[in-house]
Scaffold this active site. Sequence first.
Site, PDB file in Angstrom:
ATOM      1  N   LYS A 196       0.835  -1.130  -0.022  1.00 57.99           N
ATOM      2  CA  LYS A 196       0.040  -0.059  -0.262  1.00 57.99           C
ATOM      3  C   LYS A 196       0.995   1.161  -0.073  1.00 57.99           C
ATOM      4  O   LYS A 196       1.850   1.416   0.894  1.00 57.99           O
ATOM      5  CB  LYS A 196      -0.669   0.211   1.397  1.00 57.99           C
ATOM      6  CG  LYS A 196      -1.334   1.289   1.755  1.00 57.99           C
ATOM      7  CD  LYS A 196      -2.355   1.414   2.893  1.00 57.99           C
ATOM      8  CE  LYS A 196      -2.734   2.697   3.196  1.00 57.99           C
ATOM      9  NZ  LYS A 196      -3.843   2.711   4.122  1.00 57.99           N
ATOM     10  N   LYS A 198       0.931   5.149   0.705  1.00 57.26           N
ATOM     11  CA  LYS A 198       0.377   6.514   1.183  1.00 57.26           C
ATOM     12  C   LYS A 198       0.569   7.516   0.201  1.00 57.26           C
ATOM     13  O   LYS A 198       1.554   7.795  -0.093  1.00 57.26           O
ATOM     14  CB  LYS A 198       0.830   6.754   2.552  1.00 57.26           C
ATOM     15  CG  LYS A 198       0.360   8.090   3.292  1.00 57.26           C
ATOM     16  CD  LYS A 198      -1.094   8.187   3.280  1.00 57.26           C
ATOM     17  CE  LYS A 198      -1.673   7.118   4.094  1.00 57.26           C
ATOM     18  NZ  LYS A 198      -2.950   7.063   4.502  1.00 57.26           N
ATOM     19  N   ASP A 226      -3.818   5.091  -1.234  1.00 53.82           N
ATOM     20  CA  ASP A 226      -4.476   5.969  -0.336  1.00 53.82           C
ATOM     21  C   ASP A 226      -4.091   7.575  -0.101  1.00 53.82           C
ATOM     22  O   ASP A 226      -3.008   7.589   0.658  1.00 53.82           O
ATOM     23  CB  ASP A 226      -4.269   5.233   0.766  1.00 53.82           C
ATOM     24  CG  ASP A 226      -4.963   6.053   2.053  1.00 53.82           C
ATOM     25  OD1 ASP A 226      -6.030   6.803   1.818  1.00 53.82           O
ATOM     26  OD2 ASP A 226      -4.710   5.637   2.935  1.00 53.82           O
ATOM     27  N   ASN A 228      -5.883   9.990   1.299  1.00 54.75           N
ATOM     28  CA  ASN A 228      -6.621  10.320   2.228  1.00 54.75           C
ATOM     29  C   ASN A 228      -7.765  11.420   1.798  1.00 54.75           C
ATOM     30  O   ASN A 228      -7.570  12.312   2.267  1.00 54.75           O
ATOM     31  CB  ASN A 228      -5.635  10.840   3.588  1.00 54.75           C
ATOM     32  CG  ASN A 228      -5.089   9.876   4.231  1.00 54.75           C
ATOM     33  OD1 ASN A 228      -3.997   9.413   4.238  1.00 54.75           O
ATOM     34  ND2 ASN A 228      -6.031   8.994   5.005  1.00 54.75           N
ATOM     35  N   GLU A 251      -7.957   3.683  -2.167  1.00 55.65           N
ATOM     36  CA  GLU A 251      -8.261   4.012  -0.694  1.00 55.65           C
ATOM     37  C   GLU A 251      -8.931   5.377  -0.668  1.00 55.65           C
ATOM     38  O   GLU A 251      -7.791   6.111  -0.799  1.00 55.65           O
ATOM     39  CB  GLU A 251      -7.303   3.322   0.201  1.00 55.65           C
ATOM     40  CG  GLU A 251      -7.780   3.310   1.629  1.00 55.65           C
ATOM     41  CD  GLU A 251      -6.638   2.867   2.666  1.00 55.65           C
ATOM     42  OE1 GLU A 251      -6.298   1.692   2.140  1.00 55.65           O
ATOM     43  OE2 GLU A 251      -6.449   3.416   3.827  1.00 55.65           O
ATOM     44  N   ASN A 274     -11.077   4.138   5.345  1.00 57.16           N
ATOM     45  CA  ASN A 274     -11.163   4.185   6.698  1.00 57.16           C
ATOM     46  C   ASN A 274     -11.424   5.751   7.271  1.00 57.16           C
ATOM     47  O   ASN A 274     -11.176   6.073   8.349  1.00 57.16           O
ATOM     48  CB  ASN A 274      -9.651   3.893   7.246  1.00 57.16           C
ATOM     49  CG  ASN A 274      -8.526   4.891   6.764  1.00 57.16           C
ATOM     50  OD1 ASN A 274      -8.035   4.855   5.760  1.00 57.16           O
ATOM     51  ND2 ASN A 274      -8.185   5.904   7.553  1.00 57.16           N
ATOM     52  N   ASP A 298     -10.745  -0.500  12.236  1.00 64.23           N
ATOM     53  CA  ASP A 298      -9.772  -0.022  13.177  1.00 64.23           C
ATOM     54  C   ASP A 298      -9.954  -0.611  14.411  1.00 64.23           C
ATOM     55  O   ASP A 298     -11.141   0.381  15.104  1.00 64.23           O
ATOM     56  CB  ASP A 298      -9.096   1.328  12.927  1.00 64.23           C
ATOM     57  CG  ASP A 298      -8.007   1.611  13.638  1.00 64.23           C
ATOM     58  OD1 ASP A 298      -8.003   1.374  15.054  1.00 64.23           O
ATOM     59  OD2 ASP A 298      -7.103   2.299  13.417  1.00 64.23           O
ATOM     60  N   HIS A 325      -7.126  -0.904   8.991  1.00 61.53           N
ATOM     61  CA  HIS A 325      -6.455   0.375   9.014  1.00 61.53           C
ATOM     62  C   HIS A 325      -5.456   0.347  10.110  1.00 61.53           C
ATOM     63  O   HIS A 325      -5.728  -0.299  11.236  1.00 61.53           O
ATOM     64  CB  HIS A 325      -7.481   1.616   9.227  1.00 61.53           C
ATOM     65  CG  HIS A 325      -6.955   2.774   9.657  1.00 61.53           C
ATOM     66  ND1 HIS A 325      -6.601   3.114  10.949  1.00 61.53           N
ATOM     67  CD2 HIS A 325      -6.101   3.894   8.842  1.00 61.53           C
ATOM     68  CE1 HIS A 325      -6.318   4.210  10.913  1.00 61.53           C
ATOM     69  NE2 HIS A 325      -5.945   4.776   9.702  1.00 61.53           N
ATOM     70  N   ASN A 327      -2.679   3.303  12.494  1.00 62.43           N
ATOM     71  CA  ASN A 327      -1.998   4.299  12.540  1.00 62.43           C
ATOM     72  C   ASN A 327      -0.773   3.865  13.332  1.00 62.43           C
ATOM     73  O   ASN A 327      -0.593   2.616  13.650  1.00 62.43           O
ATOM     74  CB  ASN A 327      -2.616   5.241  13.786  1.00 62.43           C
ATOM     75  CG  ASN A 327      -3.735   5.953  12.900  1.00 62.43           C
ATOM     76  OD1 ASN A 327      -4.722   5.835  13.363  1.00 62.43           O
ATOM     77  ND2 ASN A 327      -3.408   6.756  12.077  1.00 62.43           N
TER      78      ASN A 327
END
Length: 429
Positions: A196, A198, A226, A228, A251, A274, A298, A325, A327
């Site tokens: 994945k 980011k 992803d 965001n 994502e 997410n 999550d 998900h 963090n």
Amino acid sequence: MNLTVTDVRLTPVLIADPPLLNTQGVHQPYTPRLVVEVVTADGVTGVGETYGDTKYLELARPFAEKLKGRRVSDLNGLFTLADEVAVDASRVSEAVDVGGLRGVQTADKLRLSVVSGFEVACLDALGKSLGLPVHALLGGKVRDAVEYSAYLFYKWAEHPAGVRAERDDWGAALDPAGVVEQARKFKERYGFSSFKLKGGVFPPDEEIAAVRALAEAFPGHPLRLDPNGAWSVATSLKVAGDLGDVLEYLEDPALGTPAMAEVAERTGVPLATNMCVTTFAEIREAFTRGAVQVVLSDHHYWGGLRNTQQLAAVCRTFGVGVSMHSNTHLGISLAAMTHVAATVPGLHHACDSHYPWQSEDVLTERLVFENGAVRVPDAPGLGVELDRDRLAALHRRWLDDDGTLRDRDDAAAMRIADPEWVTPAMPRW
Ligand SMILES: O=C([O-])C(=O)C[C@H](O)[C@@H](O)C(=O)[O-]
Ligand SMILES: [Mg+2]
């Protein structure tokens, strides 16, 4: 057996974090986590972990007091207890959490994030008391190992000069070659086969090129991107069109259920989230509009391991996929994630985990990834043990901090390198 909680210990820590870039900015050199310990009348200690920022600590402290005298087996009662803890309205005045990385911020979600740390600690204590692993308390594992994906980030080689930080050996990744090199390291070190990236950091064409480079370097491997929610619907569709042949899913390309629904309607590429489905209340609209095909659960913000199972059951009912998900987190949460993931039938996507980025932990033994997977622990409870010296050292770092690092702020970290930096307006591209 006396399962009554006689003591609760809350230990905020600051753990080292590399300079990982996202659309909001960059990770600070240290990030807060909260370690929760519940002790029963029999002297059994259970351990859990959740976010450590001030707003979570403010809720965890009164919650801990209320928990004393109750039984670690009273898991449903945790939610009733949480309702009794008042949330300061100023803590939820912003519409989104962590500069927008974790979706909507509500008082309930804040409470659930706190409950999750206590729920895991109670399950750990209960499992140790009964001689059963947490997955057995959740109904039993349906697999012996849980697969994780390599979580690739655009990254600086180091934190800005003059900033106190731990060094890491991952190097920089700021272009397609750097991303592929990082992916190779992930594969070599941990055996991951899903990747994945980011995104939302560079203009979409650069990120498309990075994913293309990954597809060439690792043919046939599942890939995800992803940003965001940093893209408009039109940009999301352009990326989906360009990368549709190599993506397992896209994502949160766009922000919010209406925009995601619009993208989903016009592409065959599955969308994961997410950000637009982060609470039970958000499910109905997203699922009825077909806005998402995979929900990344999550257990922290969904309210624990049992709520995660409930979310998975709802997803199954609607034919929506489920994964996880992550963090920045410690080994306690990786163990918790692994236990619950082991109990979820139909978990068809490798879960996210930041753990490989964390050089520091509070456990006597780190969890290991073999062929990209973590073996599901069968020892009682979570199957992990706290290293009290490590915990004390990381707590000391939190105590010594003047407050600048106690609340995660990726935009503030970015301003150290780029004083002009402001949190980008969305959609950014
Ligand atoms: O959407 C996601 O997967 C995340 O937000 C995961 C993490 O928060 C990640 O973006 C980060 O820490 O920068
Ligand atoms: Mg995401």
